[in-house]
Design a protein around this motif. Structure first.
Motif, PDB file in Angstrom:
ATOM      1  N   PHE A 233      18.330  19.050 -16.415  1.00  0.00           N
ATOM      2  CA  PHE A 233      18.284  18.875 -14.980  1.00  0.00           C
ATOM      3  C   PHE A 233      16.922  19.262 -14.440  1.00  0.00           C
ATOM      4  O   PHE A 233      16.373  20.286 -14.798  1.00  0.00           O
ATOM      5  N   LEU A 234      16.433  18.451 -13.578  1.00  0.00           N
ATOM      6  CA  LEU A 234      15.144  18.726 -12.969  1.00  0.00           C
ATOM      7  C   LEU A 234      15.341  18.890 -11.490  1.00  0.00           C
ATOM      8  O   LEU A 234      16.249  18.328 -10.901  1.00  0.00           O
ATOM      9  N   LYS A 235      14.470  19.666 -10.910  1.00  0.00           N
ATOM     10  CA  LYS A 235      14.462  19.726  -9.457  1.00  0.00           C
ATOM     11  C   LYS A 235      13.877  18.411  -8.955  1.00  0.00           C
ATOM     12  O   LYS A 235      12.719  18.103  -9.181  1.00  0.00           O
ATOM     13  N   CYS A 236      14.709  17.608  -8.332  1.00  0.00           N
ATOM     14  CA  CYS A 236      14.247  16.312  -7.853  1.00  0.00           C
ATOM     15  C   CYS A 236      14.009  16.392  -6.353  1.00  0.00           C
ATOM     16  O   CYS A 236      14.909  16.768  -5.601  1.00  0.00           O
ATOM     17  N   VAL A 237      12.812  16.042  -5.923  1.00  0.00           N
ATOM     18  CA  VAL A 237      12.541  15.920  -4.500  1.00  0.00           C
ATOM     19  C   VAL A 237      12.808  14.465  -4.133  1.00  0.00           C
ATOM     20  O   VAL A 237      12.137  13.548  -4.628  1.00  0.00           O
ATOM     21  N   ALA A 238      13.826  14.265  -3.304  1.00  0.00           N
ATOM     22  CA  ALA A 238      14.298  12.901  -3.047  1.00  0.00           C
ATOM     23  C   ALA A 238      13.162  11.973  -2.618  1.00  0.00           C
ATOM     24  O   ALA A 238      13.026  10.867  -3.139  1.00  0.00           O
ATOM     25  N   LYS A 239      12.338  12.460  -1.707  1.00  0.00           N
ATOM     26  CA  LYS A 239      11.271  11.608  -1.191  1.00  0.00           C
ATOM     27  C   LYS A 239      10.317  11.196  -2.316  1.00  0.00           C
ATOM     28  O   LYS A 239       9.892  10.040  -2.386  1.00  0.00           O
ATOM     29  N   ASP A 240       9.990  12.137  -3.203  1.00  0.00           N
ATOM     30  CA  ASP A 240       9.052  11.822  -4.279  1.00  0.00           C
ATOM     31  C   ASP A 240       9.661  10.803  -5.248  1.00  0.00           C
ATOM     32  O   ASP A 240       8.976   9.891  -5.712  1.00  0.00           O
ATOM     33  N   VAL A 241      10.936  10.985  -5.550  1.00  0.00           N
ATOM     34  CA  VAL A 241      11.581  10.047  -6.464  1.00  0.00           C
ATOM     35  C   VAL A 241      11.607   8.654  -5.850  1.00  0.00           C
ATOM     36  O   VAL A 241      11.292   7.664  -6.507  1.00  0.00           O
ATOM     37  N   VAL A 242      11.953   8.592  -4.567  1.00  0.00           N
ATOM     38  CA  VAL A 242      12.018   7.280  -3.912  1.00  0.00           C
ATOM     39  C   VAL A 242      10.631   6.644  -3.889  1.00  0.00           C
ATOM     40  O   VAL A 242      10.474   5.456  -4.204  1.00  0.00           O
ATOM     41  N   SER A 243       9.624   7.431  -3.540  1.00  0.00           N
ATOM     42  CA  SER A 243       8.318   6.789  -3.412  1.00  0.00           C
ATOM     43  C   SER A 243       7.767   6.409  -4.791  1.00  0.00           C
ATOM     44  O   SER A 243       7.127   5.360  -4.935  1.00  0.00           O
ATOM     45  N   HIS A 244       8.062   7.213  -5.787  1.00  0.00           N
ATOM     46  CA  HIS A 244       7.634   6.836  -7.135  1.00  0.00           C
ATOM     47  C   HIS A 244       8.334   5.561  -7.592  1.00  0.00           C
ATOM     48  O   HIS A 244       7.700   4.615  -8.074  1.00  0.00           O
ATOM     49  N   CYS A 245       9.667   5.522  -7.429  1.00  0.00           N
ATOM     50  CA  CYS A 245      10.410   4.319  -7.833  1.00  0.00           C
ATOM     51  C   CYS A 245       9.949   3.118  -7.018  1.00  0.00           C
ATOM     52  O   CYS A 245       9.832   2.011  -7.535  1.00  0.00           O
ATOM     53  N   GLY A 246       9.693   3.359  -5.725  1.00  0.00           N
ATOM     54  CA  GLY A 246       9.235   2.280  -4.867  1.00  0.00           C
ATOM     55  C   GLY A 246       7.922   1.699  -5.369  1.00  0.00           C
ATOM     56  O   GLY A 246       7.763   0.476  -5.461  1.00  0.00           O
ATOM     57  N   PRO A 264       7.313  -6.325   0.750  1.00  0.00           N
ATOM     58  CA  PRO A 264       7.706  -5.463   1.876  1.00  0.00           C
ATOM     59  C   PRO A 264       7.183  -4.040   1.678  1.00  0.00           C
ATOM     60  O   PRO A 264       7.024  -3.578   0.548  1.00  0.00           O
ATOM     61  N   GLU A 265       6.956  -3.396   2.788  1.00  0.00           N
ATOM     62  CA  GLU A 265       6.611  -1.982   2.747  1.00  0.00           C
ATOM     63  C   GLU A 265       7.900  -1.189   2.565  1.00  0.00           C
ATOM     64  O   GLU A 265       8.958  -1.597   3.041  1.00  0.00           O
ATOM     65  N   ILE A 266       7.815  -0.079   1.847  1.00  0.00           N
ATOM     66  CA  ILE A 266       8.983   0.792   1.704  1.00  0.00           C
ATOM     67  C   ILE A 266       8.724   2.043   2.514  1.00  0.00           C
ATOM     68  O   ILE A 266       7.859   2.844   2.186  1.00  0.00           O
ATOM     69  N   LYS A 267       9.464   2.172   3.615  1.00  0.00           N
ATOM     70  CA  LYS A 267       9.251   3.296   4.522  1.00  0.00           C
ATOM     71  C   LYS A 267      10.281   4.382   4.227  1.00  0.00           C
ATOM     72  O   LYS A 267      11.455   4.082   3.990  1.00  0.00           O
ATOM     73  N   ILE A 268       9.856   5.613   4.266  1.00  0.00           N
ATOM     74  CA  ILE A 268      10.777   6.717   4.010  1.00  0.00           C
ATOM     75  C   ILE A 268      10.778   7.646   5.221  1.00  0.00           C
ATOM     76  O   ILE A 268       9.714   8.061   5.687  1.00  0.00           O
ATOM     77  N   ASP A 269      11.961   7.928   5.748  1.00  0.00           N
ATOM     78  CA  ASP A 269      12.025   8.951   6.792  1.00  0.00           C
ATOM     79  C   ASP A 269      13.259   9.822   6.568  1.00  0.00           C
ATOM     80  O   ASP A 269      13.947   9.704   5.573  1.00  0.00           O
ATOM     81  N   ASN A 307       9.395 -20.090   9.879  1.00  0.00           N
ATOM     82  CA  ASN A 307       8.239 -19.555  10.601  1.00  0.00           C
ATOM     83  C   ASN A 307       8.030 -18.125  10.154  1.00  0.00           C
ATOM     84  O   ASN A 307       8.320 -17.183  10.881  1.00  0.00           O
ATOM     85  N   LYS A 308       7.527 -18.005   8.940  1.00  0.00           N
ATOM     86  CA  LYS A 308       7.514 -16.645   8.415  1.00  0.00           C
ATOM     87  C   LYS A 308       6.376 -15.827   9.010  1.00  0.00           C
ATOM     88  O   LYS A 308       5.238 -16.288   9.130  1.00  0.00           O
ATOM     89  N   PRO A 309       6.720 -14.606   9.420  1.00  0.00           N
ATOM     90  CA  PRO A 309       5.654 -13.683   9.847  1.00  0.00           C
ATOM     91  C   PRO A 309       4.814 -13.325   8.621  1.00  0.00           C
ATOM     92  O   PRO A 309       5.266 -13.520   7.492  1.00  0.00           O
ATOM     93  N   PRO A 310       3.590 -12.845   8.860  1.00  0.00           N
ATOM     94  CA  PRO A 310       2.708 -12.573   7.715  1.00  0.00           C
ATOM     95  C   PRO A 310       3.315 -11.583   6.717  1.00  0.00           C
ATOM     96  O   PRO A 310       3.114 -11.715   5.515  1.00  0.00           O
ATOM     97  N   LYS A 311       4.068 -10.619   7.231  1.00  0.00           N
ATOM     98  CA  LYS A 311       4.651  -9.622   6.324  1.00  0.00           C
ATOM     99  C   LYS A 311       6.173  -9.661   6.407  1.00  0.00           C
ATOM    100  O   LYS A 311       6.740  -9.828   7.479  1.00  0.00           O
TER     101      LYS A 311
END
Lengths: 496, 458
Positions: A233-246, A264-269, A307-311
């Motif tokens: 088991f590792l101490k997982c910081v949710a935000k870090d795992v998400v951004s790494h996987c992202g 797409p951009e992957i936003k984390i909040d 009519n796709k937007p640029p992003k």
């Protein structure tokens, strides 16, 4: 305990001595060659006559109950490690693995003949039987040398069983209609949960052995409570795992779709500090699968829109922490899940889509061993950019240590010695490889498999589709190890 | 807490469902509306005091209840064509309605009869039981008859109007009765009974209301001012169904209503935004949608305000399902200029796979805690502890919501844990939709309302 070592379960790509990215898969690829050929020559399965084996030996082992081990016990083992504890752990593993495998073999024996003679199921059956035969013959572990031999056997088996998941998945698809889909799913869930439990026990013991042999280790020394969570088991910081996987998913998508397709951009909040002990490879697999689904859906919907937007619209990840849980919500605007697919969403059976998924899975036996080297044929219709395919390299893996904060004082000096071991360990995790395949290669088992993993650790995985708009996925994680009562749950689950 | 009790005590939405007739029947063109109403009232007050005499209904119930309930679909309700209905279409609608109602009522009576004696002896429960017995007795004379002329149809519609009127207050009365009886019946049993009962009630009322609405919008009885629904004036309506219902408009009107109440009680006005596809329209029953949306917005707004998140608007996403490749649009003849020119009384059955609409309501109200979450679908009083005995949930009134919602105000993190959510879900599920709640405790709540449409009606 160098924390760097803790990530050996997951890291598919390691920093080599020269500091360049190096895939671990080359050796394994060669090892898998016979397998590859086989899967090329006979894509259609043929009924395999079962090999005769005496039943009575298995009966003896099936009569034994699995002895569940709690998360707490797993931790205590590692907290104050002595030779006798290590030997006792070895003997636990030595008897526990064949017991648990025996139960699964018996499960398979109870499936209809027509199912078990399916090529893929039969291969799994043989793998299991070989593992059972191997482990049941291991004599009692009395010395450290005995233990080393056991560990070598465990490593071989872990490696040999990497192909089990794709094989099972193909078996299920090919047995479409031969047995009730719900029954097959039940079987799959049991066998996969059992597989998780065995691998946790086995990997835990390997890690204990490594710790014991580490030059910095003095037997009986208490490890710092604050740093120490467990071997597995590792101490997982949710935000870090998400951004790494992202990052990894976006990079794979970039590679698969080519440089001109906007991603797409992957936003984390949300609660960005949320952290919890978890098996990192399991968490990365689940998050990776969910993000892959989202990225693929968003990109493909964006490409189809007029009519796709640029992003394309962003993928929004919200992390929410409460007393007992951490919930990760992944919201995309990728168009949602078509009604026709809903009945098969959580099933390993795929109904009308079986054929296409089977074809995709044909590529997976190679992938299971050497995901990073998966070559997508240029004439593959799925491959939109007809460019020569390079190695699939999840990016930023070399940042893993920093990102997850696993760098410790000793780790610098031990890093090199441990590299080889860690490369070996990385191979044990077929999950990392499954989640780094190109996003348009649908295997149809991301969701059901993710759910098995989430539920194994007393979590949940739920999906809400706004058809025509997007999908919200909710992964709820129990903060294991923080609460005693959850250990009981864990122990019960572990008994499979 | 008193302010929150008040907040969730606004009966309008429910009234819209429960009793649209009371306000409009005065101008009814039905032959004797006043008499009907007084008869109904008399009957109810009488049965309240006396043990109901066993009547012909007792013999009929077992036989009727042994027949299966026809599973109602929106297609059933529009199959008589687009208003104005011809005389023939109207008669066909009446016959269809008559074929359903006695069986439905008999099933309810049967279910009530199977409750423990001590429960049905409760004055409130017995009042409901007697109402059902009475309503069935008014329909039994029609059994075995064919409604074949307009006079019959008028009398039959009168019976329906009375039936709708009689059962208007069923929910608060049942709630009160079960609350009084909670020592003698388990919460699980109450929940099971109410789940079934409220769902059945939705269908029964809808069948009756639909015919009444069609009656007023038929060529023979065309009378917009008397109709409880805007059907005759609005070509988009078929009876009580709006074939071009725009959920965004419903959300805005319900939203500003709920926000008014919030402003009154908290001094703040929560905001909301609508995204996705706000211009979506689909065929649905507006009063059902209004009830559901009002309930869901009450929860979302109250949680947002109490969590101090007024600055974060409640986000409502409207997602129309793309038309399925396998479904075909439903074709209904357009209203003819020459009245009564429906070529066929019965149109093709509608596609049950017709695309619907998913509405997500996302708030930052702090979510629902893990200990409350398992109870959000139960009727509030079923989870009362004995300690609540001294503290009856608010004053009982005829206003269902105050009764029901007050019961849930005891510190739970979302409002309307009373009947609001379970009843909303019952409405949503009625035509094959549903409601799912996903809580992010410490952050907010996502509610997914899925409504199945009847497809495009052309």
């Amino acid at each position: 305990m160098p924390r760097l070592m803790l990530q050996h379960v997951t890291a598919a790509v390691r920093l080599s001595r020269a500091g360049e990215l190096r895939t671990w898969g080359a050796a394994a690829a060669r090892a898998q060659l016979p397998n590859r050929r086989q899967s090329h020559t006979s894509s259609q399965s043929h009924a395999h006559s079962p090999k005769w084996r005496p039943v009575s030996v298995l009966d003896e082992w099936v009569a034994k109950e699995a002895r569940p081990i709690s998360l707490r016990q797993l931790m205590v083992f590692g907290r104050s490690l002595t030779e006798s504890r290590l030997i006792s752990s070895a003997n636990y593993v030595r008897t526990e693995l064949p017991t648990r495998i025996a139960h699964r073999i018996r499960d398979m024996q109870k499936l209809p003949y027509v199912v078990v003679t399916n090529k893929h199921f039969n291969e799994v059956y043989d793998l299991y039987y070989t593992a059972f035969d191997t482990f049941r013959k291991v004599r009692e572990v009395k010395t450290l040398e005995d233990n080393d031999r056991l560990c070598a056997t465990i490593r071989t088996m872990l490696n040999a069983h990497l192909t089990v998941i794709p094989k099972l998945a193909m078996g299920i698809l090919e047995c479409n209609g031969l047995k009730d889909a719900a029954e097959l799913d039940k079987f799959m869930n049991t066998i996969l949960r059992s597989r998780i439990s065995r691998r946790v026990i086995a990997e835990q013991h390997l890690a204990l052995t490594e710790t014991f042999h580490a030059p910095w280790f003095s037997p009986g020394a208490k490890l710092s409570e604050t740093d120490f969570i467990g071997e597995v088991f590792l101490k997982c910081v949710a935000k870090d795992v998400v951004s790494h996987c992202g990052d990894a998913v976006l990079s794979i998508a970039r590679h698969a779709y080519g440089p001109d397709i906007p991603l797409p951009e992957i936003k984390i909040d949300g609660h960005l500090e949320a952290n919890f002990p978890y098996i990192l490879s399991h968490l990365e697999y689940i998050i990776g699968e969910l993000l892959r689904n989202s990225v693929q859906a968003v990109v493909e919907k964006h490409q189809k829109s007029k009519n796709k937007p640029p992003k394309p619209p962003p993928i929004e990840v919200t992390i929410c922490e409460s007393n007992q849980h951490v919930i990760i919500r992944i919201s995309d605007q990728g168009g949602g899940i078509p009604r026709e697919s809903m009945p098969y969403l959580w099933s390993f059976s795929k109904g009308p889509a079986s054929k296409e998924i089977l074809a995709n899975l044909e590529q997976v036996p190679k992938m299971a061993a050497t995901m990073q080297e998966l070559q997508i044929d240029n004439d593959d219709s799925n491959n939109k950019n007809n460019k020569p395919t390079k190695k699939m390299e999840p990016p930023h893996s070399h940042h893993l240590h920093q990102k997850y904060g696993h760098q410790s004082a000793q780790s610098i000096s031990q890093e090199r010695q441990q590299e080889k071991e860690q490369d070996d360990r990385a191979k044990y995790s077929s999950l990392a490889s499954l989640s780094s395949r190109p996003p348009n290669l649908r295997l149809g088992m991301g969701l059901p498999l993710s759910r098995v993993y989430a539920e194994y650790w007393a979590g949940t995985l739920a999906l809400h589709s706004l058809e025509g708009y997007g999908v919200d996925a909710f992964l709820q994680i129990s903060k294991l190890g923080n609460k005693n009562e959850q250990l009981t749950t864990r122990a019960t689950m572990d008994a499979v | 807490m008193s302010s929150t009790v008040r907040l969730i005590r606004f009966p309008t939405a429910l009234r819209a469902i429960a009793g649209p007739y009371s306000a409009r029947r005065a101008s009814s063109t039905l032959q004797n509306p006043k008499k009907d109403a007084s008869v109904a009232h008399h009957h109810r007050s009488q049965t309240h005091h006396h043990h109901v005499s066993y009547s012909e209904t007792d013999d009929a119930v077992p036989q009727l209840a042994s027949q299966p309930i026809h599973r109602l679909s929106l297609a059933d309700l529009v199959k008589h064509g687009r208003p104005p209905l011809s005389a023939e279409a109207l008669l066909s609608s009446a016959r269809f309605t008559l074929s359903l109602l006695p069986i439905r009522l008999a099933h309810r009576i049967q279910a009530l009869r199977n409750l423990p004696y001590i429960v049905v002896s409760n004055p409130n429960i017995r009042r409901i039981y007697n109402n059902y017995q009475h309503s069935l007795s008014t329909l039994l004379p029609w059994q075995g008859r064919t409604i074949s002329n307009l006079e019959d149809e008028i009398r039959f519609t009168e019976v329906l109007a009375e039936l709708v009127q009689t059962h208007t207050d069923t929910i608060p009365i049942l709630a009160k009765g079960f609350l009084e009886c909670r020592k003698y019946i388990s919460p699980a049993e109450v929940t099971r009974f109410l789940d079934q009962h409220l769902r059945a009630r939705i269908g029964t009322r809808l069948v009756a209301e639909q015919h009444i609405a069609l009656h007023y919008s038929s060529s023979p009885h065309f009378d917009p001012s008397s109709s409880p629904t805007p059907c005759p004036e609005n070509p988009g309506y078929i009876g009580v169904i709006d074939t071009a219902l725009r959920p965004a408009s419903t959300i805005d009107s319900c939203g500003s209503f709920v926000a008014d109440i919030c402003e009154l009680n908290y001094g703040v006005r929560p905001e909301w935004i609508i995204n996705g596809n706000p211009d979506t329209t689909f065929a649905f029953v507006p009063m059902h949608l209004e009830y559901i949306i009002t309930e869901l917005l009450k929860n979302a707004f109250r949680a947002t305000v109490e969590n101090g998140m007024n600055k974060s608007p409640v986000e409502i996403t409207i997602a129309p399902e793309p038309p399925s490749s396998i479904s075909t649009p439903v074709t209904l003849s357009p209203p003819s200029i020459s009245l009564g020119a429906f070529n066929r009384d019965h149109i093709q059955p509608l596609d049950d796979n017709a695309p619907g609409v998913t509405i997500r309501i996302r708030d930052r109200g702090g979510g629902i805690s893990a200990d409350v979450l398992p109870h959000i679908w139960s009727y509030s009083f079923t989870t009362f502890s004995e300690n609540d005995d001294d503290n009856p949930p608010g004053a009982w009134s005829d206003d269902a919501l105050s009764v029901i919602s007050a019961a849930s105000s005891g510190g739970s993190s979302i409002a309307g844990l009373g009947y609001g959510l379970p009843l909303s879900r019952a409405y949503a599920e009625y035509f094959g939709g549903g409601i799912a709640v996903q809580s992010l405790h410490g952050w907010g709540t996502d509610v997914y309302l899925r409504l199945k449409g009847v497809g495009r009606i052309e």
